[in-house]
Design an enzyme around this catalytic site. Structure first.
Site, PDB file in Angstrom:
ATOM      1  N   ASP A  69       0.834  -1.203   0.000  1.00 20.47           N
ATOM      2  CA  ASP A  69       0.000   0.000   0.000  1.00 20.47           C
ATOM      3  C   ASP A  69       0.873   1.260   0.000  1.00 20.47           C
ATOM      4  O   ASP A  69       1.618   1.517   0.960  1.00 20.47           O
ATOM      5  CB  ASP A  69      -0.899  -0.063   1.250  1.00 20.47           C
ATOM      6  CG  ASP A  69      -2.007   0.969   1.214  1.00 20.47           C
ATOM      7  OD1 ASP A  69      -1.997   1.836   0.318  1.00 20.47           O
ATOM      8  OD2 ASP A  69      -2.887   0.893   2.089  1.00 20.47           O
TER       9      ASP A  69
ATOM     10  N   ASP B 192     -10.377   4.368  -1.741  1.00 16.24           N
ATOM     11  CA  ASP B 192     -11.068   3.402  -0.876  1.00 16.24           C
ATOM     12  C   ASP B 192     -12.584   3.459  -1.108  1.00 16.24           C
ATOM     13  O   ASP B 192     -13.205   4.495  -0.891  1.00 16.24           O
ATOM     14  CB  ASP B 192     -10.765   3.703   0.589  1.00 16.24           C
ATOM     15  CG  ASP B 192      -9.304   3.436   0.922  1.00 16.24           C
ATOM     16  OD1 ASP B 192      -8.511   3.203  -0.017  1.00 16.24           O
ATOM     17  OD2 ASP B 192      -8.959   3.461   2.111  1.00 16.24           O
TER      18      ASP B 192
HETATM   19  C1  GLA Z   1      -5.416   2.564   2.523  1.00 15.12           C
HETATM   20  C2  GLA Z   1      -5.910   1.404   1.672  1.00 15.12           C
HETATM   21  C3  GLA Z   1      -6.978   0.626   2.420  1.00 15.12           C
HETATM   22  C4  GLA Z   1      -6.431   0.145   3.747  1.00 15.12           C
HETATM   23  C5  GLA Z   1      -5.887   1.309   4.547  1.00 15.12           C
HETATM   24  C6  GLA Z   1      -5.150   0.858   5.801  1.00 15.12           C
HETATM   25  O1  GLA Z   1      -6.415   3.511   2.729  1.00 15.12           O
HETATM   26  O2  GLA Z   1      -6.402   1.857   0.454  1.00 15.12           O
HETATM   27  O3  GLA Z   1      -7.416  -0.468   1.652  1.00 15.12           O
HETATM   28  O4  GLA Z   1      -5.438  -0.799   3.521  1.00 15.12           O
HETATM   29  O5  GLA Z   1      -4.972   2.075   3.782  1.00 15.12           O
HETATM   30  O6  GLA Z   1      -4.622   1.913   6.524  1.00 15.12           O
END
Ligand code: GLA
Length: 522
Positions: free
Chosen positions: A267, A330
């Site tokens: 990520d 997200d």
């Molecule tokens: C980002 C990712 C999410 C999750 C969060 C965790 O926002 O896109 O899917 O993994 O981080 O902090």
């Protein structure tokens, strides 16, 4: 008296205006409109008592790496599992259906799964491709983020693995149990369970106190025939401020291998401070590095790129070693906004840039997790999904048509019958897992009404009739839009029911934000 009279006549006029507005349909202009409450109707019949083999029909593995695959099958238990023509090095446990071992030589192996119970026997072919490619169909599993966010623990992960088995999700092909953010130490945290030194004296990443023994946890997950996933960032910290991989990439990957992980979500997060700019070279750099390290390991680890679609990642995600790549931000970043995000990121982002041209065996577009059941509302509570029943059917159908990973992120321990029904319809899952691996796309759009199609290995089409509008509507899938002709068989996949033969087109009533998903074949 006079004032009282005036007030009551004013009230009377207001009521009259409201009545006229209501009768003429203009009421929506003067009052806030709230979505109708929809009954959660279970459309799919329960799996029958006879054995049925589900899930993927093709599986990639690298030579010499540990092989673990549990044959997904529904029907009365106990069952007896056999596999014909298994390559040397792997064997099946006849009581559990777990295939394990490792294959020494590259090659394609066409095996047959045979599953029997007190009511009969069924068989299905299963191709094992031992080579360099993993993720030949989209991954299926569970991820902790949207329900447990920064409260995830070892206990929660084990309970999720237990529930995969007790709810039967494992029998429909779900196999990964993945921790998201928040397993490593969070330096400076006021919570003593999270605070601590980022790494030990040997430079190994420190786990926080909510995870007493990572290896014991993945052993537990594996003992159920499931696979385990983990998460980190190429930056110094994860999105939630926990320690991540920058400068320790190889050491951390070796650690994941020794812990026994099978999946890594990588990520971007704080890597934004490290990248020099937003050029393609800078966007790709951390992913090229991590995938080259992963390839050297004696263990198969699926790589999930998470960088929210930057630089049109779908065009190069596979090239840099990704087995899937998040195509947008997200989906559940705002709890109330999940429905809006579903239509924007799921339908529009995907269509605007023809994402279907880029997904396929080995690397898949990932529009984020399945947001059903109980989710965090980001205010300290887990509450039912804000998606209406129709919207849940829509998300599952769209994800199957576009060949997205099916990763559920609600509470595994609070699965009600409706949620389980949406997650485990084997005919819908079969579309997602179709071995041809050709993602579908939109073929027609008239206002809020859309028709999407996906070509399948057996020559038939999966077709979604979607209604993005606020009112129920008739949606037509016309043969000319679908590239079809003649008298064709139509089957309703949610209801698992043949609808008959149609020529020219198929029309169906579709509810607000809903879908009718059919398979059209000769
Ligand atoms: C980002 C990712 C999410 C999750 C969060 C965790 O926002 O896109 O899917 O993994 O981080 O902090």
């Amino acid at each position: 008296m006079a004032i009282k009279h005036k007030t009551s006549s004013l009230l009377a006029s207001l009521v009259a205006i409201l009545l006229i507005a209501f009768c003429t349909g203009n009421i929506k202009n003067i009052t806030a409109w709230t979505p109708p409450v929809e009954p959660a109707i279970i459309l799919t019949p329960k799996p029958g008592p006879k054995p049925r083999i589900n899930g993927t029909k093709i599986f990639g593995v690298r030579p010499g790496c540990p092989f673990l695959f549990k044959i997904p099958a529904t029907g009365n238990k106990p069952m007896k599992y056999e596999v014909l023509n298994l390559p040397a090095g792997i064997k099946v446990d006849p009581a559990t259906g777990v295939i394990s071992g490792s294959i020494g030589q590259p090659g394609e192996f066409l095996t047959t799964f045979r599953v029997s119970n007190d009511l009969g026997t069924t068989e299905r072919t299963f191709k094992i491709v031992c080579g360099n490619s993993l993720g030949l169909t989209p991954q299926m599993g569970w991820n902790s983020w949207y329900v447990w966010e920064n409260h995830v623990t070892d206990k929660i992960m084990r309970a999720a693995a237990d529930a995969m088995v007790t709810t039967g999700m494992i029998d429909h092909g779900y196999m990964y149990v993945n921790i998201d953010d928040c397993w490593s130490v969070k330096p400076g945290s006021k919570d003593p369970e999270l605070n601590g030194q980022p790494r030990n004296s040997a430079g190994n990443i420190n786990i926080n106190k909510r995870f007493p023994d990572m290896k014991a946890m993945t052993d537990y997950i594996h003992s159920k025939g499931l696979k385990a996933g983990t998460y980190t960032s190429p930056g110094p910290f994860t999105c939630a401020g926990h320690v991540s991989a920058l400068g320790y990439e190889e050491q951390d990957v070796k650690q994941y291998v020794s812990w026994g992980f099978d999946f890594l979500k990588y990520d971007w997060c704080s890597y934004g401070q490290i990248a020099k700019d937003q050029s393609l070279a800078e966007l790709q750099k951390p992913y090229i590095l991590i995938s080259s390290i992963l390839r050297k390991q004696p263990r198969d680890i699926i790589l999930n790129l998470c960088q929210y679609g930057m630089g049109k990642v779908w065009k190069w995600g596979k090239q840099v070693g990704g087995n899937s790549w998040r195509t947008a931000g997200d989906l559940g970043g705002s709890f109330e906004g999940i429905g809006t995000a579903l239509f924007r990121d799921g339908f529009d982002v995907y269509s605007t840039d023809s994402l279907h041209l880029y997904g396929g065996p080995g690397g898949w577009n990932d529009p984020d997790y399945l947001l059903f059941g109980y989710l965090s509302n980001w205010q300290g509570q887990t509450v039912p999904t804000p998606l209406t029943p129709n919207e849940q059917y829509t998300q599952m159908s769209l994800w199957a048509i576009v060949a997205a990973p099916l990763i559920f992120s609600g509470d595994m321990t609070r699965l009600d019958e409706f949620t389980l029904n949406v997650l485990t319809n084997d005919e819908i899952i079969e579309i997602d897992q179709d071995p041809l691996g050709k993602p579908g796309y939109r073929v027609a759009k008239k206002g809020d009404l859309e028709v999407w199609k996906r070509e399948l290995e057996d020559g038939s089409l999966a077709v979604g009739l979607f209604n993005r509008g606020e009112e129920p509507a008739l949606v037509t899938a016309s043969w000319s839009d679908l590239g079809l002709s003649g008298k064709l068989r139509v089957r309703d996949l949610w209801r698992q029911k043949d609808l008959g033969k149609y020529t020219i087109q198929y029309t169906e009533h579709v509810g607000r934000h809903g879908v009718v998903m059919v398979k059209i074949s000769k």
